[in-house]
Scaffold this motif. Structure first.
Motif, PDB file in Angstrom:
ATOM      1  N   ALA A  74       0.824  -1.214   0.000  1.00  0.00           N
ATOM      2  CA  ALA A  74       0.000   0.000   0.000  1.00  0.00           C
ATOM      3  C   ALA A  74       0.854   1.258   0.000  1.00  0.00           C
ATOM      4  O   ALA A  74       0.412   2.322  -0.454  1.00  0.00           O
ATOM      5  N   LEU A  75       2.081   1.148   0.515  1.00  0.00           N
ATOM      6  CA  LEU A  75       2.993   2.284   0.621  1.00  0.00           C
ATOM      7  C   LEU A  75       4.402   1.839   0.260  1.00  0.00           C
ATOM      8  O   LEU A  75       4.810   0.732   0.636  1.00  0.00           O
ATOM      9  N   PRO A  76       5.183   2.677  -0.421  1.00  0.00           N
ATOM     10  CA  PRO A  76       6.607   2.367  -0.577  1.00  0.00           C
ATOM     11  C   PRO A  76       7.359   2.504   0.740  1.00  0.00           C
ATOM     12  O   PRO A  76       8.285   1.749   1.042  1.00  0.00           O
ATOM     13  N   GLY A  77       6.954   3.502   1.545  1.00  0.00           N
ATOM     14  CA  GLY A  77       7.612   3.753   2.820  1.00  0.00           C
ATOM     15  C   GLY A  77       6.834   4.774   3.622  1.00  0.00           C
ATOM     16  O   GLY A  77       5.816   5.302   3.163  1.00  0.00           O
ATOM     17  N   ALA A  78       7.318   5.063   4.811  1.00  0.00           N
ATOM     18  CA  ALA A  78       6.635   6.016   5.681  1.00  0.00           C
ATOM     19  C   ALA A  78       7.574   6.453   6.799  1.00  0.00           C
ATOM     20  O   ALA A  78       8.502   5.721   7.171  1.00  0.00           O
ATOM     21  N   VAL A  79       7.299   7.639   7.332  1.00  0.00           N
ATOM     22  CA  VAL A  79       7.961   8.125   8.542  1.00  0.00           C
ATOM     23  C   VAL A  79       6.870   8.503   9.527  1.00  0.00           C
ATOM     24  O   VAL A  79       5.974   9.295   9.196  1.00  0.00           O
ATOM     25  N   GLY A  80       6.911   7.927  10.719  1.00  0.00           N
ATOM     26  CA  GLY A  80       5.950   8.243  11.765  1.00  0.00           C
ATOM     27  C   GLY A  80       6.654   8.828  12.969  1.00  0.00           C
ATOM     28  O   GLY A  80       7.758   8.399  13.326  1.00  0.00           O
ATOM     29  N   LEU A  81       6.029   9.814  13.610  1.00  0.00           N
ATOM     30  CA  LEU A  81       6.613  10.471  14.786  1.00  0.00           C
ATOM     31  C   LEU A  81       5.524  10.720  15.807  1.00  0.00           C
ATOM     32  O   LEU A  81       4.456  11.234  15.472  1.00  0.00           O
ATOM     33  N   VAL A  82       5.797  10.352  17.047  1.00  0.00           N
ATOM     34  CA  VAL A  82       4.915  10.639  18.177  1.00  0.00           C
ATOM     35  C   VAL A  82       5.773  11.259  19.264  1.00  0.00           C
ATOM     36  O   VAL A  82       6.752  10.651  19.706  1.00  0.00           O
ATOM     37  N   ALA A  83       5.430  12.480  19.687  1.00  0.00           N
ATOM     38  CA  ALA A  83       6.219  13.189  20.693  1.00  0.00           C
ATOM     39  C   ALA A  83       5.348  13.569  21.873  1.00  0.00           C
ATOM     40  O   ALA A  83       4.249  14.103  21.698  1.00  0.00           O
ATOM     41  N   ARG A  84       5.875  13.288  23.053  1.00  0.00           N
ATOM     42  CA  ARG A  84       5.239  13.723  24.303  1.00  0.00           C
ATOM     43  C   ARG A  84       6.332  14.268  25.211  1.00  0.00           C
ATOM     44  O   ARG A  84       7.175  13.503  25.677  1.00  0.00           O
ATOM     45  N   GLY A  85       6.329  15.578  25.407  1.00  0.00           N
ATOM     46  CA  GLY A  85       7.403  16.174  26.186  1.00  0.00           C
ATOM     47  C   GLY A  85       8.747  15.944  25.511  1.00  0.00           C
ATOM     48  O   GLY A  85       8.898  16.140  24.302  1.00  0.00           O
ATOM     49  N   ASP A  86       9.716  15.481  26.284  1.00  0.00           N
ATOM     50  CA  ASP A  86      11.045  15.220  25.732  1.00  0.00           C
ATOM     51  C   ASP A  86      11.144  13.862  25.059  1.00  0.00           C
ATOM     52  O   ASP A  86      12.176  13.543  24.462  1.00  0.00           O
ATOM     53  N   GLN A  87      10.100  13.059  25.171  1.00  0.00           N
ATOM     54  CA  GLN A  87      10.128  11.727  24.568  1.00  0.00           C
ATOM     55  C   GLN A  87       9.605  11.806  23.136  1.00  0.00           C
ATOM     56  O   GLN A  87       8.465  12.202  22.898  1.00  0.00           O
ATOM     57  N   VAL A  88      10.456  11.430  22.197  1.00  0.00           N
ATOM     58  CA  VAL A  88      10.097  11.464  20.781  1.00  0.00           C
ATOM     59  C   VAL A  88      10.362  10.087  20.177  1.00  0.00           C
ATOM     60  O   VAL A  88      11.489   9.602  20.189  1.00  0.00           O
ATOM     61  N   GLU A  89       9.309   9.469  19.668  1.00  0.00           N
ATOM     62  CA  GLU A  89       9.428   8.185  18.976  1.00  0.00           C
ATOM     63  C   GLU A  89       9.339   8.452  17.477  1.00  0.00           C
ATOM     64  O   GLU A  89       8.364   9.028  16.995  1.00  0.00           O
ATOM     65  N   VAL A  90      10.374   8.047  16.743  1.00  0.00           N
ATOM     66  CA  VAL A  90      10.403   8.235  15.299  1.00  0.00           C
ATOM     67  C   VAL A  90      10.744   6.907  14.640  1.00  0.00           C
ATOM     68  O   VAL A  90      11.691   6.231  15.050  1.00  0.00           O
ATOM     69  N   VAL A  91       9.972   6.550  13.623  1.00  0.00           N
ATOM     70  CA  VAL A  91      10.203   5.308  12.886  1.00  0.00           C
ATOM     71  C   VAL A  91      10.182   5.615  11.395  1.00  0.00           C
ATOM     72  O   VAL A  91       9.284   6.325  10.919  1.00  0.00           O
ATOM     73  N   ALA A  92      11.159   5.108  10.662  1.00  0.00           N
ATOM     74  CA  ALA A  92      11.190   5.203   9.198  1.00  0.00           C
ATOM     75  C   ALA A  92      11.250   3.791   8.644  1.00  0.00           C
ATOM     76  O   ALA A  92      12.102   2.990   9.058  1.00  0.00           O
ATOM     77  N   VAL A  93      10.328   3.483   7.736  1.00  0.00           N
ATOM     78  CA  VAL A  93      10.272   2.132   7.160  1.00  0.00           C
ATOM     79  C   VAL A  93      10.178   2.229   5.636  1.00  0.00           C
ATOM     80  O   VAL A  93       9.733   3.230   5.082  1.00  0.00           O
ATOM     81  N   GLY A  94      10.581   1.160   4.959  1.00  0.00           N
ATOM     82  CA  GLY A  94      10.428   1.079   3.523  1.00  0.00           C
ATOM     83  C   GLY A  94      11.445   1.919   2.768  1.00  0.00           C
ATOM     84  O   GLY A  94      12.554   2.194   3.253  1.00  0.00           O
ATOM     85  N   ALA A  95      11.058   2.337   1.560  1.00  0.00           N
ATOM     86  CA  ALA A  95      11.949   3.066   0.670  1.00  0.00           C
ATOM     87  C   ALA A  95      11.286   4.340   0.175  1.00  0.00           C
ATOM     88  O   ALA A  95      10.074   4.522   0.307  1.00  0.00           O
ATOM     89  N   GLN A  96      12.093   5.220  -0.421  1.00  0.00           N
ATOM     90  CA  GLN A  96      11.587   6.496  -0.913  1.00  0.00           C
ATOM     91  C   GLN A  96      10.850   6.377  -2.240  1.00  0.00           C
ATOM     92  O   GLN A  96      10.193   7.320  -2.663  1.00  0.00           O
ATOM     93  N   ASP A  97      10.969   5.218  -2.878  1.00  0.00           N
ATOM     94  CA  ASP A  97      10.232   5.004  -4.118  1.00  0.00           C
ATOM     95  C   ASP A  97       9.918   3.530  -4.281  1.00  0.00           C
ATOM     96  O   ASP A  97      10.487   2.673  -3.605  1.00  0.00           O
ATOM     97  N   VAL A  98       8.990   3.239  -5.173  1.00  0.00           N
ATOM     98  CA  VAL A  98       8.523   1.870  -5.373  1.00  0.00           C
ATOM     99  C   VAL A  98       9.640   0.962  -5.847  1.00  0.00           C
ATOM    100  O   VAL A  98       9.675  -0.223  -5.541  1.00  0.00           O
ATOM    101  N   GLY A  99      10.607   1.509  -6.569  1.00  0.00           N
ATOM    102  CA  GLY A  99      11.685   0.689  -7.107  1.00  0.00           C
ATOM    103  C   GLY A  99      12.654   0.170  -6.079  1.00  0.00           C
ATOM    104  O   GLY A  99      13.601  -0.558  -6.436  1.00  0.00           O
TER     105      GLY A  99
END
Length: 382
Positions: A16-41
């Motif tokens: 459904a997606l080539p990739g994604a970046v997700g971020l959840v921040a609460r105060g000083d706690q920051v969760e960041v995840v990057a998955v997949g690729a920048q393009d379908v290839g």
């Protein structure tokens, strides 16, 4: 419990997606995840600093910029915009929303700066796209995901000025067009281009080093490709790194023209619950302006006209404000918006919590994609 990485990876793995970046921040706690690729290839892997077309979440930045001019006294909320946008100085309105475009009456008052900020100028999209005046609006208010669709500002304003308003000024909340008007208004009031003003007054103070209306060649290795879902479920390339964002557009679109990163957007979102102050202590907005941005300015009748877009939400300046728990992820007071390129950015001013999801697959309607809804639920439960 499903992790953020597992949630995003499931959508990438399903194609459904080539990739994604997700971020959840609460105060000083920051969760960041990057998955997949920048393009379908399967080229460059997605990274925390990958650059995305953020589409309609641009609207909040444009509104903030216009409020800076209000704070400085350059313009006032009750000023008629015809002072700077003479194309809108003598508007007419269709007699009823369903009337033909040549059945018009004069506007009963001028469009004000507040009307434009609150998306209540009379131009924009309601829930019913079949109305004659809405069909006429489509001839000038085109898809902002293709900036080359838009001519220079003066030409665009002249074309818009020939189209009647769908509702009297102030009467209805209508989506999208007012954010373009905000950008043109900023440029005409200041004598600067919108990119110049945003860089000087917002991006620079907030350290948003990767945000702009074009992506220079040196950064295009981090710029994601953009896709539209095909009828068979495949992803069809709509724009590559050397495409629409490789140069400044004729009309920088305040409704959806920015490209940005998760961390740049985090800096903007964190400025809001901090009362308009950047991380280094510089003031970007007043606390009063932040309050106006993140406060619902609609009534039930106005929300009903725009109900296709505002499910459980009202509208502040440049973004929605949750007003009830229509969906599990709605949190009363949450401010932000979604973009038609698979992006979403929200902040809860009372707690300072920030959620940002960046993907590069077009949303084909106002309903957020499943990955966005699941991301919101994850953030609400975490």
């Amino acid at each position: 419990m499903t992790t953020l990485h597992d949630l995003l990876e499931a959508h990438v793995g399903a194609g459904a997606l080539p990739g994604a970046v997700g971020l959840v921040a609460r105060g000083d706690q920051v969760e960041v995840v990057a998955v997949g690729a920048q393009d379908v290839g399967g080229g460059a892997p997605m990274a925390r600093d990958s650059i995305f077309r953020v589409a309609s979440i641009t609207k909040s930045v444009t509104a903030a910029a216009l409020l800076i001019l209000v704070e400085e006294g350059t313009i006032a909320l009750d000023d008629p915009v015809g002072m700077w946008l003479p194309e809108l100085g003598k508007t007419v309105v269709v007699r009823t929303p369903a009337s033909p475009v040549d059945d018009v009456v004069p506007a009963d008052r001028p469009i004000t700066v507040f009307d434009v900020l609150a998306s209540r100028a009379g131009y924009g999209f309601p829930s019913d796209f079949t109305l004659p005046a809405v069909q006429e609006l489509f001839t000038v208010q085109k898809d902002g995901r293709v900036p080359s669709n838009f001519p220079p500002a003066d030409e665009w304003m002249a074309a818009l000025g020939r189209i009647p308003l769908l509702y009297q000024p102030g009467a209805a909340w209508l989506y999208d067009t007012c954010s373009v008007l905000q950008g043109v208004l900023i440029s005409r009031v200041t004598g600067q281009s919108l990119p110049e003003f945003l860089a000087e007054r917002i991006f620079g103070p907030l350290g948003m080093v990767d945000t702009g209306f074009e992506v220079p060649a040196a950064k295009r290795g981090r710029f994601t490709s953009f896709y539209r879902p095909g009828d068979d479920g495949s992803l069809e390339l709509a724009d590559g790194p050397d495409g629409e964002w490789s140069s400044l557009p004729a009309l920088p679109l305040g409704n959806g023209g920015l490209a940005s990163t998760a961390d740049d957007w985090l800096a903007f979102c964190r400025m809001l619950p901090a009362g308009g102050v950047a991380a280094d202590g510089r003031r970007v907005l007043s606390a009063d302006s932040v309050h106006m941005m993140t406060t619902d300015h609609t009534n039930p009748a106005q929300r009903d006209i725009g109900r296709l877009f505002l499910e459980g939400q009202g509208w502040g300046f440049g973004g929605s404000v949750d007003i009830d728990r229509t969906n599990p992820w709605n949190t009363p007071g949450r401010y932000g918006w979604v973009g038609g390129t698979g992006t979403a950015a929200h902040v809860i001013p009372a707690t300072g919590a920030v959620t940002i999801l960046l993907t590069q697959v077009a949303a084909m309607g106002p309903v957020p994609a499943p990955v966005i809804r699941e991301f919101w639920q994850y953030a609400a439960d975490a």
